[in-house]
Design a protein around this motif. Structure first.
Motif, PDB file in Angstrom:
ATOM      1  N   ILE A  55       0.834  -1.207   0.000  1.00 56.20           N
ATOM      2  CA  ILE A  55       0.000   0.000   0.000  1.00 56.20           C
ATOM      3  C   ILE A  55       0.867   1.255   0.000  1.00 56.20           C
ATOM      4  O   ILE A  55       0.578   2.222  -0.711  1.00 56.20           O
ATOM      5  CB  ILE A  55      -0.946  -0.007   1.230  1.00 56.20           C
ATOM      6  CG1 ILE A  55      -1.947  -1.158   1.094  1.00 56.20           C
ATOM      7  CG2 ILE A  55      -1.692   1.328   1.339  1.00 56.20           C
ATOM      8  CD1 ILE A  55      -2.773  -1.380   2.337  1.00 56.20           C
ATOM      9  N   THR A  56       1.933   1.256   0.779  1.00 56.35           N
ATOM     10  CA  THR A  56       2.756   2.460   0.911  1.00 56.35           C
ATOM     11  C   THR A  56       3.763   2.636  -0.226  1.00 56.35           C
ATOM     12  O   THR A  56       4.203   3.759  -0.473  1.00 56.35           O
ATOM     13  CB  THR A  56       3.510   2.451   2.256  1.00 56.35           C
ATOM     14  OG1 THR A  56       4.339   1.294   2.318  1.00 56.35           O
ATOM     15  CG2 THR A  56       2.548   2.498   3.424  1.00 56.35           C
ATOM     16  N   ASN A  57       4.126   1.562  -0.891  1.00 59.23           N
ATOM     17  CA  ASN A  57       5.131   1.641  -1.955  1.00 59.23           C
ATOM     18  C   ASN A  57       4.730   2.607  -3.076  1.00 59.23           C
ATOM     19  O   ASN A  57       5.539   3.440  -3.480  1.00 59.23           O
ATOM     20  CB  ASN A  57       5.444   0.248  -2.499  1.00 59.23           C
ATOM     21  CG  ASN A  57       6.735   0.229  -3.287  1.00 59.23           C
ATOM     22  OD1 ASN A  57       7.599   1.067  -3.086  1.00 59.23           O
ATOM     23  ND2 ASN A  57       6.870  -0.745  -4.169  1.00 59.23           N
ATOM     24  N   PRO A  58       3.506   2.561  -3.595  1.00 58.92           N
ATOM     25  CA  PRO A  58       3.125   3.531  -4.629  1.00 58.92           C
ATOM     26  C   PRO A  58       3.121   4.972  -4.118  1.00 58.92           C
ATOM     27  O   PRO A  58       3.472   5.894  -4.848  1.00 58.92           O
ATOM     28  CB  PRO A  58       1.718   3.108  -5.047  1.00 58.92           C
ATOM     29  CG  PRO A  58       1.606   1.686  -4.652  1.00 58.92           C
ATOM     30  CD  PRO A  58       2.470   1.517  -3.450  1.00 58.92           C
ATOM     31  N   VAL A  59       2.757   5.150  -2.855  1.00 56.30           N
ATOM     32  CA  VAL A  59       2.751   6.496  -2.280  1.00 56.30           C
ATOM     33  C   VAL A  59       4.181   7.025  -2.177  1.00 56.30           C
ATOM     34  O   VAL A  59       4.470   8.173  -2.530  1.00 56.30           O
ATOM     35  CB  VAL A  59       2.053   6.494  -0.900  1.00 56.30           C
ATOM     36  CG1 VAL A  59       2.172   7.862  -0.239  1.00 56.30           C
ATOM     37  CG2 VAL A  59       0.592   6.103  -1.050  1.00 56.30           C
ATOM     38  N   VAL A  60       5.094   6.200  -1.713  1.00 55.51           N
ATOM     39  CA  VAL A  60       6.496   6.594  -1.596  1.00 55.51           C
ATOM     40  C   VAL A  60       7.071   6.900  -2.976  1.00 55.51           C
ATOM     41  O   VAL A  60       7.770   7.902  -3.161  1.00 55.51           O
ATOM     42  CB  VAL A  60       7.315   5.491  -0.878  1.00 55.51           C
ATOM     43  CG1 VAL A  60       8.799   5.771  -0.972  1.00 55.51           C
ATOM     44  CG2 VAL A  60       6.884   5.361   0.568  1.00 55.51           C
ATOM     45  N   ASN A  61       6.769   6.048  -3.948  1.00 55.38           N
ATOM     46  CA  ASN A  61       7.234   6.295  -5.319  1.00 55.38           C
ATOM     47  C   ASN A  61       6.669   7.598  -5.871  1.00 55.38           C
ATOM     48  O   ASN A  61       7.352   8.327  -6.589  1.00 55.38           O
ATOM     49  CB  ASN A  61       6.883   5.134  -6.236  1.00 55.38           C
ATOM     50  CG  ASN A  61       7.770   3.931  -6.010  1.00 55.38           C
ATOM     51  OD1 ASN A  61       8.862   4.051  -5.453  1.00 55.38           O
ATOM     52  ND2 ASN A  61       7.290   2.771  -6.422  1.00 55.38           N
ATOM     53  N   GLY A  62       5.422   7.876  -5.539  1.00 60.46           N
ATOM     54  CA  GLY A  62       4.800   9.138  -5.978  1.00 60.46           C
ATOM     55  C   GLY A  62       5.502  10.345  -5.395  1.00 60.46           C
ATOM     56  O   GLY A  62       5.748  11.333  -6.094  1.00 60.46           O
ATOM     57  N   PHE A  63       5.845  10.278  -4.116  1.00 60.35           N
ATOM     58  CA  PHE A  63       6.569  11.381  -3.488  1.00 60.35           C
ATOM     59  C   PHE A  63       7.972  11.527  -4.064  1.00 60.35           C
ATOM     60  O   PHE A  63       8.476  12.636  -4.226  1.00 60.35           O
ATOM     61  CB  PHE A  63       6.624  11.219  -1.971  1.00 60.35           C
ATOM     62  CG  PHE A  63       5.343  11.617  -1.287  1.00 60.35           C
ATOM     63  CD1 PHE A  63       4.829  12.889  -1.430  1.00 60.35           C
ATOM     64  CD2 PHE A  63       4.660  10.707  -0.499  1.00 60.35           C
ATOM     65  CE1 PHE A  63       3.649  13.265  -0.804  1.00 60.35           C
ATOM     66  CE2 PHE A  63       3.482  11.065   0.129  1.00 60.35           C
ATOM     67  CZ  PHE A  63       2.973  12.345  -0.020  1.00 60.35           C
ATOM     68  N   LYS A  64       8.619  10.411  -4.366  1.00 65.50           N
ATOM     69  CA  LYS A  64       9.943  10.467  -4.989  1.00 65.50           C
ATOM     70  C   LYS A  64       9.853  11.130  -6.361  1.00 65.50           C
ATOM     71  O   LYS A  64      10.703  11.939  -6.730  1.00 65.50           O
ATOM     72  CB  LYS A  64      10.542   9.069  -5.127  1.00 65.50           C
ATOM     73  CG  LYS A  64      11.037   8.487  -3.826  1.00 65.50           C
ATOM     74  CD  LYS A  64      11.634   7.114  -4.062  1.00 65.50           C
ATOM     75  CE  LYS A  64      12.124   6.475  -2.780  1.00 65.50           C
ATOM     76  NZ  LYS A  64      12.674   5.124  -3.021  1.00 65.50           N
ATOM     77  N   LEU A  65       8.827  10.773  -7.115  1.00 58.99           N
ATOM     78  CA  LEU A  65       8.619  11.372  -8.428  1.00 58.99           C
ATOM     79  C   LEU A  65       8.361  12.870  -8.302  1.00 58.99           C
ATOM     80  O   LEU A  65       8.927  13.675  -9.053  1.00 58.99           O
ATOM     81  CB  LEU A  65       7.442  10.702  -9.144  1.00 58.99           C
ATOM     82  CG  LEU A  65       7.035  11.300 -10.489  1.00 58.99           C
ATOM     83  CD1 LEU A  65       8.153  11.110 -11.496  1.00 58.99           C
ATOM     84  CD2 LEU A  65       5.759  10.669 -10.979  1.00 58.99           C
TER      85      LEU A  65
END
Length: 106
Positions: free
Chosen positions: A5-15
Protein backbone atom coordinates in the motif's frame (compact mmCIF):
# COMPACT_ATOMS: atom_id res chain seq x y z
CA UNK A 1 0.55 -5.99 2.85
CA UNK A 2 1.27 -2.57 4.30
CA UNK A 3 4.35 -2.29 2.07
CA UNK A 4 2.17 -2.93 -1.01
CA UNK A 5 0.00 0.00 0.00
CA UNK A 6 2.76 2.46 0.91
CA UNK A 7 5.13 1.64 -1.96
CA UNK A 8 3.12 3.53 -4.63
CA UNK A 9 2.75 6.50 -2.28
CA UNK A 10 6.50 6.59 -1.60
CA UNK A 11 7.23 6.30 -5.32
CA UNK A 12 4.80 9.14 -5.98
CA UNK A 13 6.57 11.38 -3.49
CA UNK A 14 9.94 10.47 -4.99
CA UNK A 15 8.62 11.37 -8.43
CA UNK A 16 7.23 14.65 -7.12
CA UNK A 17 10.56 15.50 -5.47
CA UNK A 18 12.47 14.60 -8.63
CA UNK A 19 10.22 16.74 -10.83
CA UNK A 20 10.45 19.64 -8.38
CA UNK A 21 14.23 19.40 -8.48
CA UNK A 22 14.14 19.29 -12.29
CA UNK A 23 11.89 22.36 -12.49
CA UNK A 24 14.28 24.27 -10.25
CA UNK A 25 17.36 23.24 -12.27
CA UNK A 26 15.61 23.97 -15.57
CA UNK A 27 14.50 27.38 -14.34
CA UNK A 28 18.04 28.34 -13.38
CA UNK A 29 19.46 27.04 -16.67
CA UNK A 30 16.82 28.86 -18.72
CA UNK A 31 17.60 32.04 -16.79
CA UNK A 32 21.29 31.60 -17.62
CA UNK A 33 20.46 31.03 -21.29
CA UNK A 34 18.22 34.11 -21.38
CA UNK A 35 21.04 36.20 -19.89
CA UNK A 36 23.40 34.95 -22.61
CA UNK A 37 20.80 35.71 -25.28
CA UNK A 38 20.41 39.25 -23.93
CA UNK A 39 24.17 39.69 -24.04
CA UNK A 40 24.18 38.34 -27.60
CA UNK A 41 21.51 40.87 -28.58
CA UNK A 42 23.63 43.65 -27.06
CA UNK A 43 26.61 42.54 -29.12
CA UNK A 44 24.50 42.59 -32.29
CA UNK A 45 23.43 46.13 -31.39
CA UNK A 46 27.07 47.13 -30.90
CA UNK A 47 27.97 45.64 -34.27
CA UNK A 48 25.06 47.48 -35.90
CA UNK A 49 26.13 50.76 -34.32
CA UNK A 50 29.66 50.24 -35.55
CA UNK A 51 28.36 49.53 -39.06
CA UNK A 52 26.12 52.60 -38.97
CA UNK A 53 28.98 54.78 -37.75
CA UNK A 54 31.25 53.62 -40.58
CA UNK A 55 28.48 54.25 -43.11
CA UNK A 56 27.81 57.70 -41.67
CA UNK A 57 31.48 58.60 -42.12
CA UNK A 58 31.37 57.32 -45.69
CA UNK A 59 33.79 54.50 -44.97
CA UNK A 60 33.46 50.84 -45.82
CA UNK A 61 32.71 48.61 -42.87
CA UNK A 62 35.88 46.77 -41.88
CA UNK A 63 35.20 43.69 -39.73
CA UNK A 64 38.92 43.32 -39.06
CA UNK A 65 39.28 46.47 -36.94
CA UNK A 66 39.94 45.71 -33.29
CA UNK A 67 36.48 46.70 -32.03
CA UNK A 68 34.60 44.93 -34.80
CA UNK A 69 36.78 41.83 -34.59
CA UNK A 70 36.24 41.62 -30.84
CA UNK A 71 32.49 42.05 -31.26
CA UNK A 72 32.33 39.34 -33.92
CA UNK A 73 34.35 36.95 -31.75
CA UNK A 74 32.08 37.68 -28.79
CA UNK A 75 29.00 36.99 -30.93
CA UNK A 76 30.47 33.71 -32.09
CA UNK A 77 31.36 32.69 -28.54
CA UNK A 78 27.91 33.56 -27.19
CA UNK A 79 26.17 31.64 -29.99
CA UNK A 80 28.25 28.56 -29.22
CA UNK A 81 27.67 28.92 -25.49
CA UNK A 82 23.89 29.22 -25.87
CA UNK A 83 23.83 26.13 -28.10
CA UNK A 84 25.99 24.23 -25.60
CA UNK A 85 23.77 25.19 -22.66
CA UNK A 86 20.63 24.14 -24.52
CA UNK A 87 22.19 20.77 -25.42
CA UNK A 88 23.34 20.33 -21.83
CA UNK A 89 19.83 21.09 -20.59
CA UNK A 90 18.36 18.42 -22.88
CA UNK A 91 21.02 15.92 -21.78
CA UNK A 92 20.36 16.68 -18.12
CA UNK A 93 16.64 16.03 -18.62
CA UNK A 94 17.41 12.72 -20.31
CA UNK A 95 19.63 11.75 -17.36
CA UNK A 96 16.87 12.66 -14.91
CA UNK A 97 14.36 10.50 -16.73
CA UNK A 98 16.83 7.64 -17.15
CA UNK A 99 17.78 7.72 -13.49
CA UNK A 100 14.14 7.73 -12.45
CA UNK A 101 13.25 4.76 -14.66
CA UNK A 102 16.27 2.83 -13.40
CA UNK A 103 15.30 3.55 -9.78
CA UNK A 104 11.76 2.37 -10.43
CA UNK A 105 12.99 -0.74 -12.19
CA UNK A 106 11.19 0.04 -15.43
Amino acid sequence: MLKDITNPVVNGFKLLASETRWVFIRGLRRWEIRQMEKRLAEEYVNLGKSYAASQAMGEAFDPKTSDNDLTLKQISFLQEEVAHLEQELAATRAEFVKGRTEDAGV
